[in-house]
Motif scaffolding. Structure first.
Motif, short mmCIF file in Angstrom:
data_model
loop_
_atom_site.label_atom_id
_atom_site.label_comp_id
_atom_site.label_asym_id
_atom_site.label_seq_id
_atom_site.Cartn_x
_atom_site.Cartn_y
_atom_site.Cartn_z
N PHE A 80 -0.09 -8.30 -11.46
CA PHE A 80 -1.12 -7.61 -12.31
C PHE A 80 -1.97 -8.41 -13.38
N VAL A 81 -1.17 -9.19 -14.08
CA VAL A 81 -1.80 -10.22 -14.99
C VAL A 81 -2.83 -10.81 -14.03
N VAL A 82 -2.43 -11.42 -13.04
CA VAL A 82 -3.44 -12.19 -12.29
C VAL A 82 -4.86 -11.40 -12.02
N ALA A 83 -4.63 -10.15 -11.55
CA ALA A 83 -5.65 -9.16 -11.40
C ALA A 83 -6.63 -9.14 -12.80
N ILE A 84 -5.91 -8.98 -13.72
CA ILE A 84 -6.64 -9.08 -15.14
C ILE A 84 -7.34 -10.20 -15.55
N GLU A 147 -3.37 -0.94 6.01
CA GLU A 147 -1.87 -0.09 5.65
C GLU A 147 -1.01 -1.02 5.16
N ALA A 148 -0.98 -2.33 5.68
CA ALA A 148 0.16 -3.49 5.15
C ALA A 148 -0.19 -3.92 3.80
N VAL A 149 -1.44 -3.78 3.30
CA VAL A 149 -1.79 -3.95 1.73
C VAL A 149 -1.21 -2.99 0.83
N ARG A 150 -1.28 -1.70 1.31
CA ARG A 150 -1.14 -0.59 0.57
C ARG A 150 0.45 -0.41 0.76
N ARG A 151 1.05 -0.61 1.83
CA ARG A 151 2.44 -0.29 1.90
C ARG A 151 3.21 -1.50 1.57
N GLY A 152 2.66 -2.71 1.47
CA GLY A 152 3.47 -3.95 1.30
C GLY A 152 4.19 -4.28 -0.14
N LEU A 161 -4.05 -13.73 -0.46
CA LEU A 161 -5.26 -13.55 0.52
C LEU A 161 -6.44 -13.17 0.12
N PHE A 162 -6.37 -12.10 -0.87
CA PHE A 162 -7.51 -11.45 -1.57
C PHE A 162 -8.40 -12.61 -2.35
N LEU A 208 -7.05 -5.38 -6.62
CA LEU A 208 -5.72 -6.07 -6.76
C LEU A 208 -4.91 -5.19 -8.03
N ALA A 209 -5.46 -4.72 -8.89
CA ALA A 209 -4.80 -4.07 -9.87
C ALA A 209 -4.37 -2.67 -9.36
N VAL A 210 -5.20 -2.05 -8.58
CA VAL A 210 -4.88 -0.61 -7.91
C VAL A 210 -3.68 -0.99 -7.17
N GLU A 211 -3.67 -1.73 -6.12
CA GLU A 211 -2.40 -2.21 -5.41
C GLU A 211 -1.33 -2.55 -6.11
#
Length: 305
Positions: A80-84, A147-152, A161-162, A208-211
């Motif tokens: 999460f820090v990475v996303a910020i 789905e793999a991103v949402r459920r990973g 990857l992003f 990324l933050a949402v996921e």
């Protein structure tokens, strides 16, 4: 899973560190805003990979009295820090540089240097992206990519990857901005490219933050895992009814499971203990990530009809 994640991160770290140095040298030499933004982008990505490795190291610490379920969620926090950081530093600086160069365009000297650096960047970033894509494709199994991103449950895999995907788009944008600024003589197009790079980084950071938010606050296991655990509990002869199956990921490879069941009338305490112990073993055999399992035997009044 952790081993594959580390390989992906190290591959991305090496590529980003190499290309960040060359981008900054080219930006200083040519004065390109888009190239400077790309240098910031690669530098932020390099720092992000270091943070992810740090988070994975801290998450591997054993449980103790203060954190009885371990430190697995540290990897979610640092993701999460990475996303910020991508949003605040990468997107912020790129947008600032782009707007500044749109308002006050500057000439680009020797753009051929930029093309060489960007081509090298495509090679380095492309290799890191391909490695991350290969590992992610292997880890996702039969699920679709979204789905793999949402459920990973291992954010380090899709974070890299992003980042690499955003880096590839940024390189193409920077190359286009420099080319059109030189070809048309409209120097502010270089600044526009920098703004677009900032928008790409901002969108990546928000996604990324949402996921990672769900994982950070306590996301349940995927539905097939929950249904499988319920079926294993229902197959125990002395269990008359399975009520709740509550799960929470305490880390990518640590699942906390709480099962509420109603035992058949007349089941004695010794049989309950044997049934619970057997169920614990079968669940852990079927789902190794289920590290801690609690079975709550509800009374008849509590269980309802």
């Amino acid at each position: 899973m952790a081993g594959s994640s580390k390989k992906v991160i190290f591959a991305a770290l090496g590529g980003n560190l190499l290309i960040a140095c060359t981008k900054f040298v080219a930006a200083v030499f040519t004065g390109s805003s888009a190239m400077f933004s790309e240098g910031v982008h690669s530098l932020v990505d390099t720092g992000n990979q270091i943070l992810l490795l740090y988070g994975m190291r801290r998450a591997a610490r054993p449980a103790d009295a203060e954190y009885p379920f371990g430190y697995g969620k540290e990897v979610y926090f640092w993701s999460f820090v990475v996303a910020i950081l991508i949003f605040a530093v990468g997107a912020g600086i790129s947008l600032y540089e782009g707007i500044h160069h749109i308002i006050a365009p500057a000439s680009i000297s020797d753009p051929f240097v930029n093309y060489i650096v960007l081509a090298l960047g495509m090679v380095f970033e492309g290799a890191a992206w391909f490695f991350a894509w290969t590992e992610f494709s292997r880890a996702k199994g039969k699920r679709g990519y979204l789905e793999a991103v949402r459920r990973g449950k291992d954010p380090t895999m899709f974070v890299v990857l992003f980042e690499d995907s955003a880096a590839m788009l940024g390189l193409l944008t920077a190359m286009a901005g420099i080319f059109f600024a030189e070809y048309t003589g409209l120097l502010w197009l270089d600044g526009v490219a920098s703004v677009i790079i900032g928008c790409i980084l901002g969108a990546t950071a928000i996604w990324l933050a949402v996921e990672t938010k769900g994982l950070l606050i306590g996301e349940a296991a995927n539905r097939p895992v929950i249904d499988g655990i319920r079926e294993l509990a229902a197959d125990v002869p002395s269990i008359e009814r399975v009520h709740e199956v509550l799960t929470m990921h305490m880390g990518p490879d640590f699942l906390l499971v709480n099962i509420s069941v109603k035992f058949a009338p007349g089941t004695v305490a010794a049989d309950m203990e044997a049934a619970i112990a057997g169920l614990d073993g079968r669940i852990k055999e079927a789902y190794p990530q289920a590290r801690r399992i609690f079975v709550e035997a509800e009374g008849r009044a509590e269980a309802g009809p």
